[in-house]
Design an enzyme around this catalytic site. Structure first.
Site, PDB file in Angstrom:
ATOM      1  N   HIS A 181      -0.772 -12.128   0.729  1.00 33.34           N
ATOM      2  CA  HIS A 181      -1.650 -11.200   0.026  1.00 33.34           C
ATOM      3  C   HIS A 181      -2.363 -11.846  -1.158  1.00 33.34           C
ATOM      4  O   HIS A 181      -3.544 -11.565  -1.405  1.00 33.34           O
ATOM      5  CB  HIS A 181      -0.837  -9.987  -0.447  1.00 33.34           C
ATOM      6  CG  HIS A 181      -1.644  -8.757  -0.629  1.00 33.34           C
ATOM      7  ND1 HIS A 181      -1.111  -7.496  -0.532  1.00 33.34           N
ATOM      8  CD2 HIS A 181      -2.955  -8.566  -0.903  1.00 33.34           C
ATOM      9  CE1 HIS A 181      -2.062  -6.592  -0.734  1.00 33.34           C
ATOM     10  NE2 HIS A 181      -3.178  -7.218  -0.972  1.00 33.34           N
ATOM     11  N   TYR A 207       0.852  -1.188   0.000  1.00 33.37           N
ATOM     12  CA  TYR A 207       0.000   0.000   0.000  1.00 33.37           C
ATOM     13  C   TYR A 207       0.887   1.236   0.000  1.00 33.37           C
ATOM     14  O   TYR A 207       1.289   1.748   1.044  1.00 33.37           O
ATOM     15  CB  TYR A 207      -0.952   0.000   1.194  1.00 33.37           C
ATOM     16  CG  TYR A 207      -1.999  -1.090   1.150  1.00 33.37           C
ATOM     17  CD1 TYR A 207      -2.217  -1.839  -0.011  1.00 33.37           C
ATOM     18  CD2 TYR A 207      -2.792  -1.378   2.257  1.00 33.37           C
ATOM     19  CE1 TYR A 207      -3.166  -2.839  -0.061  1.00 33.37           C
ATOM     20  CE2 TYR A 207      -3.753  -2.371   2.215  1.00 33.37           C
ATOM     21  CZ  TYR A 207      -3.940  -3.104   1.061  1.00 33.37           C
ATOM     22  OH  TYR A 207      -4.888  -4.090   1.021  1.00 33.37           O
ATOM     23  N   SER A 258     -13.077  -4.488   0.031  1.00 36.42           N
ATOM     24  CA  SER A 258     -13.983  -3.746  -0.845  1.00 36.42           C
ATOM     25  C   SER A 258     -15.429  -4.142  -0.563  1.00 36.42           C
ATOM     26  O   SER A 258     -16.189  -4.474  -1.479  1.00 36.42           O
ATOM     27  CB  SER A 258     -13.632  -3.987  -2.317  1.00 36.42           C
ATOM     28  OG  SER A 258     -14.266  -3.055  -3.152  1.00 36.42           O
ATOM     29  N   PRO A 259     -15.845  -4.101   0.710  1.00 33.91           N
ATOM     30  CA  PRO A 259     -17.172  -4.612   1.076  1.00 33.91           C
ATOM     31  C   PRO A 259     -18.339  -3.761   0.603  1.00 33.91           C
ATOM     32  O   PRO A 259     -19.480  -4.215   0.663  1.00 33.91           O
ATOM     33  CB  PRO A 259     -17.116  -4.638   2.606  1.00 33.91           C
ATOM     34  CG  PRO A 259     -16.177  -3.530   2.962  1.00 33.91           C
ATOM     35  CD  PRO A 259     -15.131  -3.575   1.886  1.00 33.91           C
ATOM     36  N   LEU A 260     -18.070  -2.540   0.140  1.00 34.59           N
ATOM     37  CA  LEU A 260     -19.154  -1.645  -0.264  1.00 34.59           C
ATOM     38  C   LEU A 260     -19.385  -1.652  -1.770  1.00 34.59           C
ATOM     39  O   LEU A 260     -20.042  -0.772  -2.305  1.00 34.59           O
ATOM     40  CB  LEU A 260     -18.866  -0.221   0.216  1.00 34.59           C
ATOM     41  CG  LEU A 260     -18.736  -0.050   1.730  1.00 34.59           C
ATOM     42  CD1 LEU A 260     -18.337   1.372   2.079  1.00 34.59           C
ATOM     43  CD2 LEU A 260     -20.033  -0.428   2.430  1.00 34.59           C
ATOM     44  N   GLY A 261     -18.848  -2.654  -2.450  1.00 30.73           N
ATOM     45  CA  GLY A 261     -19.035  -2.742  -3.896  1.00 30.73           C
ATOM     46  C   GLY A 261     -20.506  -2.785  -4.277  1.00 30.73           C
ATOM     47  O   GLY A 261     -21.274  -3.571  -3.738  1.00 30.73           O
ATOM     48  N   SER A 273     -20.846   1.958  -3.063  1.00 29.09           N
ATOM     49  CA  SER A 273     -19.974   3.102  -3.326  1.00 29.09           C
ATOM     50  C   SER A 273     -18.691   2.611  -3.973  1.00 29.09           C
ATOM     51  O   SER A 273     -18.378   1.419  -3.965  1.00 29.09           O
ATOM     52  CB  SER A 273     -19.677   3.895  -2.054  1.00 29.09           C
ATOM     53  OG  SER A 273     -19.364   3.090  -0.970  1.00 29.09           O
TER      54      SER A 273
END
Length: 298
Positions: free
Chosen positions: A128, A53, A208-211, A214
């Site tokens: 990863h 990151y 990325s749980p809000l795919g 948002s």
């Protein structure tokens, strides 16, 4: 803040994904630190980062250094905070995401992460992504060596399928505590892996749980902020007087007790809103409406 089990730890039901604070479009240092501090103030005790990151072509570990600085500067208690980091990916100057699962690389990467975080042992270290050019057993074997050497306390795997999870469990035993795969209303192709985690007692950390609700930090600029396919999430949110992001996270929490979402945030207000998602309890009709709206697996 409600809590869930991650190995021997009780952590907040909502974690913080640090990636947006470190890659392209990241905020300035002060806002980034304020975002982590806002998460801690809201009761978040799981911080997820990775050595990759950072900006393309830059030195690895921006996210890890940021977490270390944020914890050092925080005025409250941080003893219960579990820092999770990952190794095995890179970010060259062209902005791509490379994969390196060579055991020698993973061990060196973990030691570098250890120094950046400034701890005696990494709380949770995760592979990863599997490297197709390296036998998966060898990459996981590096995690086992790091565990045996006391350099990491717990291990996890990310972006893995069900067979790989079973292999990791066979090699690591109960020191494998988590799986981190992409999962959201819009992306549900890890349904089998989620169910396996629930069966094995592993935490499932959807990235990325809000795919669908948002835009993710990994999504291109063509994604719209509100996907019309998921209007039910917005309708339930409107009826409750909360954000659709809260409703989405509440839906994820309701799927299985193994789920611990790690939404990203780049502003204090965002993580405060996400942390509040642990409070809503969905009714049966709301649950059915939301689950029917979410994209089917596959």
């Amino acid at each position: 803040m409600y809590h869930r089990t991650l190995g021997p730890h009780r952590v907040s039901a909502i974690g913080l994904g640090v990636m947006p604070l470190s890659i392209e479009g990241r905020p300035g240092e002060q806002r980034a630190l304020a975002t982590v501090h806002a998460a801690l103030d809201a009761g978040v005790t799981l911080l997820d980062t990775a050595d990759s990151y950072h900006l393309p072509g830059a030195e690895p570990g921006h996210g890890e250094l940021l977490v270390a600085r944020a914890l050092a500067a925080y005025g409250g208690d941080t003893d219960r905070v579990l820092v999770a980091t990952k190794g095995g990916r890179g970010r060259p100057a062209d902005g791509s995401w490379t994969v390196n699962g060579d055991p020698r690389h993973l061990k060196a990467a973990a030691e570098a992460s250890l120094r950046r975080l400034g701890v005696e042992a990494i709380g949770l270290y995760q592979l990863h992504k599997p490297d197709p050019s390296v036998p998966f057993e060898e990459s996981v074997g590096a995690l086992r060596e790091l565990l045996d050497e006391g350099k990491i306390r717990l291990a996890g795997v990310s972006n893995t399928d069900a067979d790989q999870i079973r292999t990791a469990r066979r090699i690591l035993g109960d020191r494998l505590v988590s799986v981190q795969n992409r999962y959201s209303p819009a992306v549900r192709d890890s349904e089998a892996e989620l169910r396996l985690c629930a069966e094995l007692g592993l935490a499932f950390l959807p990235w990325s749980p809000l795919g669908g609700i948002s835009r993710s930090s990994l999504d291109g600029p063509s994604r719209t902020e509100d996907d019309p396919r998921f209007g039910a999430f917005h309708a339930v949110a409107h009826a409750r007087g909360v954000s659709p992001q809260q409703v989405c996270l509440a839906w994820l929490l309701a799927r299985f007790p193994a789920v611990i979402p790690i939404p990203g945030a780049s502003r204090p207000e965002t993580i405060r809103d996400s942390a509040a998602a642990a409070d809503p309890v969905l009714g049966a009709e709301e649950w059915a409406r939301l689950d029917g709206a979410a994209a089917p697996a596959g």
